[in-house]
Design a protein around this motif. Structure first.
Motif, PDB file in Angstrom:
ATOM      1  N   UNK A  86     -75.201  48.964   4.584  1.00 33.59           N
ATOM      2  CA  UNK A  86     -73.745  48.872   4.542  1.00 33.59           C
ATOM      3  C   UNK A  86     -73.361  47.728   3.609  1.00 33.59           C
ATOM      4  N   UNK A  87     -72.551  48.035   2.592  1.00 32.17           N
ATOM      5  CA  UNK A  87     -72.277  47.048   1.539  1.00 32.17           C
ATOM      6  C   UNK A  87     -70.786  46.942   1.275  1.00 32.17           C
ATOM      7  N   UNK A  88     -70.330  45.712   1.102  1.00 31.24           N
ATOM      8  CA  UNK A  88     -68.967  45.412   0.683  1.00 31.24           C
ATOM      9  C   UNK A  88     -69.045  44.950  -0.770  1.00 31.24           C
ATOM     10  N   UNK A  89     -68.380  45.688  -1.659  1.00 32.79           N
ATOM     11  CA  UNK A  89     -68.511  45.453  -3.097  1.00 32.79           C
ATOM     12  C   UNK A  89     -67.135  45.169  -3.680  1.00 32.79           C
ATOM     13  N   UNK A  90     -66.981  44.020  -4.311  1.00 34.18           N
ATOM     14  CA  UNK A  90     -65.718  43.669  -4.963  1.00 34.18           C
ATOM     15  C   UNK A  90     -65.983  43.405  -6.442  1.00 34.18           C
ATOM     16  N   UNK A  91     -65.265  44.125  -7.301  1.00 30.37           N
ATOM     17  CA  UNK A  91     -65.369  43.911  -8.746  1.00 30.37           C
ATOM     18  C   UNK A  91     -64.312  42.902  -9.185  1.00 30.37           C
ATOM     19  N   UNK A  92     -64.368  42.521 -10.454  1.00 32.82           N
ATOM     20  CA  UNK A  92     -63.411  41.520 -10.950  1.00 32.82           C
ATOM     21  C   UNK A  92     -62.021  42.117 -11.122  1.00 32.82           C
ATOM     22  N   UNK A  93     -61.936  43.280 -11.760  1.00 33.99           N
ATOM     23  CA  UNK A  93     -60.622  43.833 -12.103  1.00 33.99           C
ATOM     24  C   UNK A  93     -60.424  45.286 -11.693  1.00 33.99           C
ATOM     25  N   UNK A  94     -61.470  45.939 -11.196  1.00 30.61           N
ATOM     26  CA  UNK A  94     -61.393  47.387 -11.020  1.00 30.61           C
ATOM     27  C   UNK A  94     -61.258  47.841  -9.575  1.00 30.61           C
ATOM     28  N   UNK A  95     -61.257  46.898  -8.643  1.00 35.33           N
ATOM     29  CA  UNK A  95     -61.093  47.302  -7.260  1.00 35.33           C
ATOM     30  C   UNK A  95     -62.354  47.075  -6.453  1.00 35.33           C
ATOM     31  N   UNK A  96     -62.383  47.697  -5.272  1.00 36.94           N
ATOM     32  CA  UNK A  96     -63.467  47.472  -4.319  1.00 36.94           C
ATOM     33  C   UNK A  96     -64.046  48.794  -3.840  1.00 36.94           C
ATOM     34  N   UNK A  97     -65.297  48.719  -3.393  1.00 37.50           N
ATOM     35  CA  UNK A  97     -65.984  49.847  -2.769  1.00 37.50           C
ATOM     36  C   UNK A  97     -66.593  49.357  -1.471  1.00 37.50           C
ATOM     37  N   UNK A  98     -66.461  50.155  -0.418  1.00 35.44           N
ATOM     38  CA  UNK A  98     -67.240  49.919   0.794  1.00 35.44           C
ATOM     39  C   UNK A  98     -68.219  51.069   0.934  1.00 35.44           C
ATOM     40  N   UNK A  99     -69.499  50.749   0.987  1.00 38.57           N
ATOM     41  CA  UNK A  99     -70.563  51.751   0.998  1.00 38.57           C
ATOM     42  C   UNK A  99     -71.180  51.828   2.384  1.00 38.57           C
ATOM     43  N   UNK A 100     -71.260  53.047   2.931  1.00 39.84           N
ATOM     44  CA  UNK A 100     -71.823  53.266   4.268  1.00 39.84           C
ATOM     45  C   UNK A 100     -72.963  54.277   4.146  1.00 39.84           C
ATOM     46  N   UNK A 101     -74.210  53.880   4.380  1.00 36.55           N
ATOM     47  CA  UNK A 101     -75.293  54.874   4.415  1.00 36.55           C
ATOM     48  C   UNK A 101     -75.048  55.859   5.549  1.00 36.55           C
ATOM     49  N   UNK A 102     -75.378  57.106   5.302  1.00 33.84           N
ATOM     50  CA  UNK A 102     -75.167  58.136   6.310  1.00 33.84           C
ATOM     51  C   UNK A 102     -76.492  58.581   6.917  1.00 33.84           C
ATOM     52  N   UNK A 103     -76.395  59.332   7.979  1.00 34.26           N
ATOM     53  CA  UNK A 103     -77.552  59.845   8.677  1.00 34.26           C
ATOM     54  C   UNK A 103     -78.364  60.778   7.772  1.00 34.26           C
ATOM     55  N   UNK A 104     -79.652  60.894   8.060  1.00 33.75           N
ATOM     56  CA  UNK A 104     -80.507  61.815   7.325  1.00 33.75           C
ATOM     57  C   UNK A 104     -81.292  61.197   6.194  1.00 33.75           C
ATOM     58  N   UNK A 105     -80.965  59.953   5.802  1.00 36.03           N
ATOM     59  CA  UNK A 105     -81.760  59.256   4.804  1.00 36.03           C
ATOM     60  C   UNK A 105     -81.307  59.393   3.373  1.00 36.03           C
TER      61      UNK A 105
END
Length: 640
Positions: A252-271
């Protein structure tokens, strides 16, 4: 378990990908004319309520859904520790534990100071919720959770199945009949969505519960108003199979860029499957996300831009959507006036997204909606079965609306921290970084996990003057499970898993240092009272032809290691059922290596009673000799 390697396929993950097919739909049948409880909506709130009520053969329940069949994919994915505990109450946690992705770490990414257009990892930490429960915060397709609840309904004594393809047209509550418990004050009409020409069906009900989402028709028909902020920011969400060199793709990752916005990444079941929440554009006042005319290619392109310099090569999109961030909560959760000053009996309720809306990034939607109806279901059952006074139904709104208000405020803070751009309420964004997100998660971890949810004092949450007798069992919070050893066979047992969703109350007797086989001991005297006294709540509220634990289920947990079941009172290993078979699973002793008395702060000298509600929340804590107080507690709302 691993699956989805060669493409996403919904359904039962116990079946191999190549053979897995969606379950066939049951034939459409007419709606019944009269029911005890009408549930509108087959989301997590509606299905959890139906699953609970399906266990009672003397309650007639009907659940209707506008869609043509069960959900197959998409929407919510996070399953909190508390939700897993509730699924254990339905005897369904093992399947979810086996199939789900378990969240053990969080990673935080920010702009690289040396190359600001690139991101770099700042650090990884263990998930803050670890250890709050015997279960781990997990990720699984909401449709799979639905499948398990539907399966439990169908296999129950009532064989309950939903009525699909029904759109609510009208809902009327006859105010002249609402205070008559034998009346059917609810009249609802539905249109068969699949029928040509259109077919309208009418159903009467004693109670109705609207679990029909953020655009709830039930809520609108009851003139219940959502209060709070409207949408001001658009986010894209997608479940994808991708090829990437991003190193934390399974964290699970919280990603913030300088000017382009943010992404929150959630791994899902199954690999292999991954969910991405992608920050999109600011919405103008009264603008909807649908007006942006964006599609999944725009979400993918934005994610690729934010996650630079890493490659994000999407091979398949299992599901995607664009949603708006806004936080609103209903002014009331039932058909009575706000605050219910006249003490009216509510007959119509709203639950889940029908009474609280917010962003999905915190994983709070499903994990607040399902506990809504887990709170309401046993209360409806107790009133309908004549076990409890109808005032019990007034506690649903007072208990759950407080939680929804906390949810809305937490989501507002979370949304502001995760976003990198200003909201509609602010011209400039206050600069935040991933450290702020980490601190927020740590601060709110008990609420996020659902384990610190606590109901205010009431006639079903009392006795705080005795809280010191068991400091680790907080009155108003859920029973925090711990292991003990079953006396008769030496098996370790999580005591919290004894609290099943069957409408029964539980009393856990935690013995003091006196030997419970001694007739003069506090435990022995308490057991004699429960079994024989005319003022015993067990005797008073259990029918003569029912098992002794049919209404109030009693367990003994003792410090002594050398007890024998045959030396204990018969009440602790009672005869039950048509053959009078002994129940050997009600007595435990503490483990030597991880003592429950130490783990939960139970006073070893005094011992105590811990009274647990049918929704697993602790109702009261009392001394072992407080038999009058125990009787008075139940007398406040139970019916003989």
């Amino acid at each position: 378990m691993q699956y989805h390697l060669n493409g996403f396929k919904p359904g039962n993950h116990q079946i191999p990908d190549a053979a897995r097919e969606p379950a066939s739909l049951a034939p459409i049948v007419d709606l019944p004319s009269e029911v005890d409880v009408l549930i509108v909506g087959c989301g997590p709130a509606g299905l959890a309520l139906a699953r609970q009520l399906a266990a009672f053969g003397d309650i007639k329940t009907c659940i209707v859904e506008q869609k043509p069949g069960p959900m197959l994919f998409g929407q919510a994915d996070g399953i909190s520790c508390r939700t897993m505990e509730i699924m254990e109450a339905f005897n369904s946690s093992e399947m979810l534990v086996k199939e789900a992705y378990q969240l053990h770490q969080n990673a935080f990414w920010e702009p690289d100071n040396e190359q600001p257009n690139h991101i770099k990892r700042t650090h990884k930490v263990a998930d803050a919720r670890l250890g709050l429960s015997e279960f781990t915060h997990s990720v699984v397709n909401q449709a799979r959770l639905h499948d398990i609840l539907l399966e439990g309904m169908a296999q129950s004594v009532t064989h309950l199945v939903p009525h699909y393809n029904r759109q609510l047209l009208t809902l009327e509550v006859d105010s002249e009949l609402t205070q008559d418990l034998n009346a059917y004050p609810i009249t609802a009409s539905f249109e068969r969505v699949d029928a040509q020409p259109a077919k309208v069906e009418t159903i009467r009900a004693r109670y109705v519960v609207g679990c029909d989402g953020a655009r709830s028709a039930v809520r609108k028909n009851l003139s219940i108003v959502l209060e709070g902020d409207s949408a001001n920011k658009a986010w894209g969400v997608m479940d994808v199979l991708l090829v990437t060199d991003f190193p934390d793709i399974r964290v699970k990752s919280f990603i913030q860029s300088k000017d382009n916005g943010a992404v929150m990444l959630i791994p899902r079941e199954g690999g292999y499957l991954v969910r991405l929440y992608v920050e999109l554009d600011l919405l103008d006042k009264d603008q909807r996300a649908s007006n942006l005319e964006l599609n999944v290619d725009d979400i993918i392109a934005k994610a690729q831009l934010i996650m630079s310099p890493y490659k994000v090569d999407v091979k398949e999109v299992a599901w995607w959507s664009i949603y708006e961030v806004g936080q609103r909560v209903a002014d009331r959760f039932d058909n009575t006036p706000a605050g219910n000053p006249e003490g009216l009996i509510p007959r119509a309720f709203v639950a889940g997204d029908a009474c609280h809306t917010h962003s999905p990034k915190g994983g709070w939607g499903l994990n607040t909606s399902l506990p809504d109806t887990f709170n309401l279901g046993w209360k409806l059952a107790a009133v309908l079965r004549g076990q409890s006074d109808a005032k019990l139904l007034q506690t649903y709104s007072s208990e759950r609306r407080k939680i929804a208000q906390h949810l809305i405020e937490a989501d507002r803070q979370m949304s502001a921290l995760v976003a990198t751009r200003p909201s509609a309420q602010k011209d400039t964004q206050v600069k935040t970084n991933t450290a702020d997100i980490e601190k927020f998660i740590a601060r709110q971890n008990g609420f996020i996990a659902g384990t610190s949810i606590q109901y205010n004092p009431s006639f079903i949450c009392s006795g705080t003057e005795h809280q010191h007798l068991a400091t680790g069992f907080t009155i108003g919070q859920r029973f925090h499970s711990a292991e003990a050893i079953r006396l008769t066979d030496g098996r370790p047992q999580h005591l919290g898993h004894l609290n099943k969703a069957d409408g029964r109350w539980r009393i856990f007797i935690f013995g003091n240092q006196q030997n419970p086989t001694d007739r003069a001991s506090d435990v022995y005297q308490l057991v004699q009272f429960l079994e024989s006294s005319v003022t015993s709540p067990v005797k008073k509220y259990t029918q003569d032809n029912a098992d002794i634990d049919a209404v109030i289920d009693v367990y003994g947990v003792f410090q002594q290691q050398d007890l024998s079941i045959e030396d204990l009172p018969d009440y602790l290993w009672p005869t039950k059922g048509k053959y009078g078979l002994r129940d050997y699973e009600k007595v435990f002793h503490a483990k030597q290596d991880s003592d429950i008395f130490s783990q939960r702060g139970i006073d070893r000298t005094s011992g105590c009673m811990v009274v647990v509600r049918p929704d697993q929340h602790i109702a009261t804590i009392l001394p072992l000799n407080a038999t009058e107080e125990l009787s008075a507690f139940f007398a406040e709302f139970m019916l003989a």
